[in-house]
Design a protein around this motif. Structure first.
Motif, PDB file in Angstrom:
ATOM      1  N   GLY A   1     -18.941 -23.056 -96.963  1.00  0.00           N
ATOM      2  CA  GLY A   1     -19.145 -21.921 -97.875  1.00  0.00           C
ATOM      3  C   GLY A   1     -20.045 -20.836 -97.317  1.00  0.00           C
ATOM      4  N   ARG A   2     -20.219 -20.799 -95.980  1.00  0.00           N
ATOM      5  CA  ARG A   2     -21.087 -19.772 -95.381  1.00  0.00           C
ATOM      6  C   ARG A   2     -20.494 -18.376 -95.567  1.00  0.00           C
ATOM      7  NH1 ARG A   2     -20.668 -18.253 -90.083  1.00  0.00           N
ATOM      8  NH2 ARG A   2     -22.404 -17.194 -89.061  1.00  0.00           N
ATOM      9  N   THR A   3     -19.182 -18.231 -95.292  1.00  0.00           N
ATOM     10  CA  THR A   3     -18.561 -16.911 -95.483  1.00  0.00           C
ATOM     11  C   THR A   3     -18.430 -16.607 -96.975  1.00  0.00           C
ATOM     12  OG1 THR A   3     -17.379 -17.214 -93.406  1.00  0.00           O
ATOM     13  CG2 THR A   3     -16.588 -15.449 -94.828  1.00  0.00           C
ATOM     14  N   THR A   4     -18.113 -17.640 -97.775  1.00  0.00           N
ATOM     15  CA  THR A   4     -18.008 -17.450 -99.232  1.00  0.00           C
ATOM     16  C   THR A   4     -19.314 -16.839 -99.757  1.00  0.00           C
ATOM     17  OG1 THR A   4     -17.071 -19.697 -99.116  1.00  0.00           O
ATOM     18  CG2 THR A   4     -17.120 -18.639-101.286  1.00  0.00           C
ATOM     19  N   LEU A   5     -20.440 -17.431 -99.363  1.00  0.00           N
ATOM     20  CA  LEU A   5     -21.746 -16.959 -99.847  1.00  0.00           C
ATOM     21  C   LEU A   5     -21.978 -15.506 -99.440  1.00  0.00           C
ATOM     22  CD1 LEU A   5     -24.590 -17.311-101.081  1.00  0.00           C
ATOM     23  CD2 LEU A   5     -25.338 -18.280 -98.908  1.00  0.00           C
ATOM     24  N   ASN A   6     -21.667 -15.183 -98.184  1.00  0.00           N
ATOM     25  CA  ASN A   6     -21.928 -13.818 -97.719  1.00  0.00           C
ATOM     26  C   ASN A   6     -20.970 -12.804 -98.346  1.00  0.00           C
ATOM     27  OD1 ASN A   6     -24.243 -13.656 -95.576  1.00  0.00           O
ATOM     28  ND2 ASN A   6     -23.225 -15.636 -95.334  1.00  0.00           N
ATOM     29  N   MET A   7     -19.777 -13.250 -98.716  1.00  0.00           N
ATOM     30  CA  MET A   7     -18.870 -12.349 -99.449  1.00  0.00           C
ATOM     31  C   MET A   7     -19.440 -12.128-100.858  1.00  0.00           C
ATOM     32  SD  MET A   7     -14.985 -13.223 -98.193  1.00  0.00           S
ATOM     33  CE  MET A   7     -14.884 -14.928 -98.738  1.00  0.00           C
ATOM     34  N   ALA A   8     -20.037 -13.170-101.419  1.00  0.00           N
ATOM     35  CA  ALA A   8     -20.651 -13.032-102.749  1.00  0.00           C
ATOM     36  C   ALA A   8     -21.843 -12.071-102.675  1.00  0.00           C
ATOM     37  CB  ALA A   8     -21.100 -14.396-103.257  1.00  0.00           C
ATOM     38  N   LEU A   9     -22.630 -12.176-101.608  1.00  0.00           N
ATOM     39  CA  LEU A   9     -23.824 -11.325-101.477  1.00  0.00           C
ATOM     40  C   LEU A   9     -23.466  -9.850-101.285  1.00  0.00           C
ATOM     41  CD1 LEU A   9     -26.015 -13.559 -99.098  1.00  0.00           C
ATOM     42  CD2 LEU A   9     -26.380 -13.136-101.536  1.00  0.00           C
ATOM     43  N   ASN A  10     -22.251  -9.600-100.814  1.00  0.00           N
ATOM     44  CA  ASN A  10     -21.864  -8.230-100.502  1.00  0.00           C
ATOM     45  C   ASN A  10     -20.824  -7.648-101.458  1.00  0.00           C
ATOM     46  OD1 ASN A  10     -23.385  -7.398 -97.994  1.00  0.00           O
ATOM     47  ND2 ASN A  10     -22.669  -9.457 -97.477  1.00  0.00           N
TER      48      ASN A  10
ATOM     49  N   ARG B   1     -23.310 -24.465 -98.696  1.00  0.00           N
ATOM     50  CA  ARG B   1     -24.182 -23.306 -98.434  1.00  0.00           C
ATOM     51  C   ARG B   1     -24.459 -22.472 -99.688  1.00  0.00           C
ATOM     52  NH1 ARG B   1     -24.935 -21.657 -92.840  1.00  0.00           N
ATOM     53  NH2 ARG B   1     -24.126 -23.373 -91.626  1.00  0.00           N
ATOM     54  N   PHE B   2     -23.545 -22.540-100.679  1.00  0.00           N
ATOM     55  CA  PHE B   2     -23.798 -21.717-101.874  1.00  0.00           C
ATOM     56  C   PHE B   2     -24.148 -22.534-103.109  1.00  0.00           C
ATOM     57  CE2 PHE B   2     -19.054 -21.977-101.629  1.00  0.00           C
ATOM     58  CZ  PHE B   2     -18.810 -22.672-102.810  1.00  0.00           C
ATOM     59  N   ILE B   3     -23.903 -23.832-103.069  1.00  0.00           N
ATOM     60  CA  ILE B   3     -24.201 -24.644-104.257  1.00  0.00           C
ATOM     61  C   ILE B   3     -25.711 -24.578-104.527  1.00  0.00           C
ATOM     62  CG2 ILE B   3     -24.241 -27.023-105.161  1.00  0.00           C
ATOM     63  CD1 ILE B   3     -21.524 -27.424-103.691  1.00  0.00           C
ATOM     64  N   GLY B   4     -26.072 -24.168-105.736  1.00  0.00           N
ATOM     65  CA  GLY B   4     -27.487 -24.040-106.103  1.00  0.00           C
ATOM     66  C   GLY B   4     -28.068 -22.670-105.805  1.00  0.00           C
ATOM     67  N   HIS B   5     -27.320 -21.806-105.106  1.00  0.00           N
ATOM     68  CA  HIS B   5     -27.791 -20.450-104.785  1.00  0.00           C
ATOM     69  C   HIS B   5     -27.558 -19.551-106.006  1.00  0.00           C
ATOM     70  CE1 HIS B   5     -27.954 -16.523-102.831  1.00  0.00           C
ATOM     71  NE2 HIS B   5     -28.493 -17.116-101.773  1.00  0.00           N
ATOM     72  N   PRO B   6     -28.447 -18.565-106.257  1.00  0.00           N
ATOM     73  CA  PRO B   6     -28.238 -17.673-107.413  1.00  0.00           C
ATOM     74  C   PRO B   6     -26.871 -16.979-107.392  1.00  0.00           C
ATOM     75  CG  PRO B   6     -30.397 -17.309-106.447  1.00  0.00           C
ATOM     76  CD  PRO B   6     -29.708 -18.311-105.573  1.00  0.00           C
ATOM     77  N   ALA B   7     -26.366 -16.677-106.189  1.00  0.00           N
ATOM     78  CA  ALA B   7     -25.068 -15.981-106.103  1.00  0.00           C
ATOM     79  C   ALA B   7     -23.884 -16.889-106.449  1.00  0.00           C
ATOM     80  CB  ALA B   7     -24.882 -15.401-104.706  1.00  0.00           C
ATOM     81  N   ALA B   8     -24.156 -18.190-106.589  1.00  0.00           N
ATOM     82  CA  ALA B   8     -23.051 -19.142-106.838  1.00  0.00           C
ATOM     83  C   ALA B   8     -22.383 -18.913-108.191  1.00  0.00           C
ATOM     84  CB  ALA B   8     -23.563 -20.576-106.747  1.00  0.00           C
ATOM     85  N   SER B   9     -23.072 -18.212-109.085  1.00  0.00           N
ATOM     86  CA  SER B   9     -22.472 -17.967-110.408  1.00  0.00           C
ATOM     87  C   SER B   9     -21.209 -17.099-110.285  1.00  0.00           C
ATOM     88  CB  SER B   9     -23.490 -17.303-111.331  1.00  0.00           C
ATOM     89  OG  SER B   9     -23.916 -16.097-110.742  1.00  0.00           O
ATOM     90  N   LYS B  10     -21.081 -16.379-109.169  1.00  0.00           N
ATOM     91  CA  LYS B  10     -19.888 -15.532-108.955  1.00  0.00           C
ATOM     92  C   LYS B  10     -18.752 -16.303-108.287  1.00  0.00           C
ATOM     93  CE  LYS B  10     -20.852 -11.650-106.868  1.00  0.00           C
ATOM     94  NZ  LYS B  10     -21.492 -10.727-105.902  1.00  0.00           N
ATOM     95  N   ILE B  11     -19.058 -17.522-107.849  1.00  0.00           N
ATOM     96  CA  ILE B  11     -18.089 -18.274-107.032  1.00  0.00           C
ATOM     97  C   ILE B  11     -17.430 -19.372-107.855  1.00  0.00           C
ATOM     98  CG2 ILE B  11     -17.809 -19.727-104.967  1.00  0.00           C
ATOM     99  CD1 ILE B  11     -20.333 -18.292-103.825  1.00  0.00           C
ATOM    100  N   ARG B  12     -16.091 -19.431-107.787  1.00  0.00           N
ATOM    101  CA  ARG B  12     -15.370 -20.513-108.467  1.00  0.00           C
ATOM    102  C   ARG B  12     -14.645 -21.343-107.410  1.00  0.00           C
ATOM    103  NH1 ARG B  12     -10.643 -20.657-111.736  1.00  0.00           N
ATOM    104  NH2 ARG B  12     -10.449 -18.391-111.751  1.00  0.00           N
ATOM    105  N   GLN B  13     -15.000 -22.612-107.355  1.00  0.00           N
ATOM    106  CA  GLN B  13     -14.338 -23.511-106.403  1.00  0.00           C
ATOM    107  C   GLN B  13     -13.092 -24.107-107.029  1.00  0.00           C
ATOM    108  OE1 GLN B  13     -18.068 -25.881-105.074  1.00  0.00           O
ATOM    109  NE2 GLN B  13     -16.670 -25.937-103.345  1.00  0.00           N
ATOM    110  N   VAL B  14     -11.999 -24.067-106.299  1.00  0.00           N
ATOM    111  CA  VAL B  14     -10.776 -24.739-106.742  1.00  0.00           C
ATOM    112  C   VAL B  14     -10.332 -25.642-105.589  1.00  0.00           C
ATOM    113  CG1 VAL B  14     -10.001 -23.007-108.420  1.00  0.00           C
ATOM    114  CG2 VAL B  14      -9.383 -22.718-106.040  1.00  0.00           C
ATOM    115  N   PHE B  15      -9.660 -26.716-105.949  1.00  0.00           N
ATOM    116  CA  PHE B  15      -9.327 -27.710-104.927  1.00  0.00           C
ATOM    117  C   PHE B  15      -7.836 -27.998-104.903  1.00  0.00           C
ATOM    118  CE2 PHE B  15     -13.770 -28.301-105.926  1.00  0.00           C
ATOM    119  CZ  PHE B  15     -14.333 -28.358-104.659  1.00  0.00           C
ATOM    120  N   GLY B  16      -7.318 -28.245-103.718  1.00  0.00           N
ATOM    121  CA  GLY B  16      -5.912 -28.599-103.583  1.00  0.00           C
ATOM    122  C   GLY B  16      -5.385 -28.175-102.223  1.00  0.00           C
TER     123      GLY B  16
END
Ligand SMILES: C[S@@+](CC[C@H](N)C(=O)[O-])C[C@H]1O[C@@H](n2cnc3c(N)ncnc32)[C@H](O)[C@@H]1O
Length: 264
Positions: free
Chosen positions: A114-123, A163-178
């Protein structure tokens, strides 16, 4: 005599460098870049007398300076990369692209840590939703198509999105699996402004993911592929789309990175 000495010194330097890269250096940050440099120095350039071109990267290049004038993005963990991650520079390029596109929804295939996920959330804006799809390790044996042997380790990570679990920006991130080949993309039709395709690097999967993502893009949206120059499955699939499918004729390879982009 001094020429012989120079050659000996050069030979010793090369042996030292190659030896380090293939042993302790494998654990160092940036090891993938170093290995790629080595690989390209042997395979990426045509030798005198070769009749067939060896450079498979036929997609025309664009330049970061054509895309944006300044680095306006913010980062976290930009230097903490290695196998399976975008490089430092690629992460900066993606972050700046996200900032420039100002997306309402981002869709990523291939969460990994989730390193890129987090940085996309930050930007992206406070209201942006980042949906990130990942293959759970226990579905490895039942994927619709075959993934590459070399990417099994990325599926078998400890925690998807650590990398984003527990980060303040994680509220913007939705994980889906499959599995991206059986995932129902219809829910996201006509709603994605930026897509990041970085799941399986197998040829069939890159074709599948490109097609599925294309169907969910909003007009004017941006598709970003990672690893165009790193995995044969990726470059073969993208070259084919670029050459044979008019919808993908506008793909451009960003020079100095393994990223390809398309504005739809
Ligand atoms: C190279 S990693 C992604 C790196 C991440 N995008 C980043 O920038 O840090 C590849 C990821 O794709 C996932 N993956 C592989 N095959 C997949 C599939 N068929 N469907 C969904 N995800 C898949 C793996 O589990 C892994 O997390």
């Amino acid at each position: 005599m001094s020429k012989t000495l120079d050659n000996l010194r050069l030979y010793a330097g090369v042996v030292k460098r190659v030896g380090y890269t293939l042993t302790a250096g494998m654990l160092a940050p940036g090891s993938r870049d170093e290995l790629l440099k080595l690989y390209n120095s042997y395979n990426g350039h045509q030798q005198p007398g070769d009749s067939t071109p060896v450079d498979p990267f036929i997609i025309p290049k664009t330049d970061v300076f054509e895309l944006f004038g300044n680095d306006n993005a913010t980062y976290e963990g930009v230097y903490e990369c290695g196998f399976g991650h975008t490089t430092e520079f690629e992460l900066k390029v993606i972050s700046n692209l996200v900032k420039k596109w100002n997306p309402r929804r981002i869709f990523e295939i291939g969460t990994f840590q989730g390193r890129t996920t987090l940085n996309m959330a930050l930007n992206s804006g406070v209201d942006t939703e980042i949906v990130t799809l990942d293959l759970p390790a226990d579905e490895l044996a039942s994927t619709k198509m075959e993934i590459e042997e070399g990417e099994v380790r990325y599926v078998k990570k400890e925690v998807s999105g650590e990398r984003f679990i527990g980060h303040p920006a994680a509220s913007k991130i939705r994980q889906v699996f499959g599995d991206s080949a059986s995932f129902d993309f219809k829910t996201y039709a006509d709603s994605v402004d930026v897509a990041f395709i970085d799941g399986s690097h197998a040829y069939e999967y890159v074709l599948n993911d490109s097609e599925k993502v294309f169907t969910v893009m909003r007009k004017g949206g941006l598709i970003i592929w990672h690893d165009y120059t790193n995995w044969p499955g990726v470059w073969t699939a993208l070259n084919e789309l670029y050459e044979k499918d008019a919808r993908f004729r506008g793909i451009r390879h960003i020079g100095g990175t393994s990223i390809a982009i398309l504005t739809v």
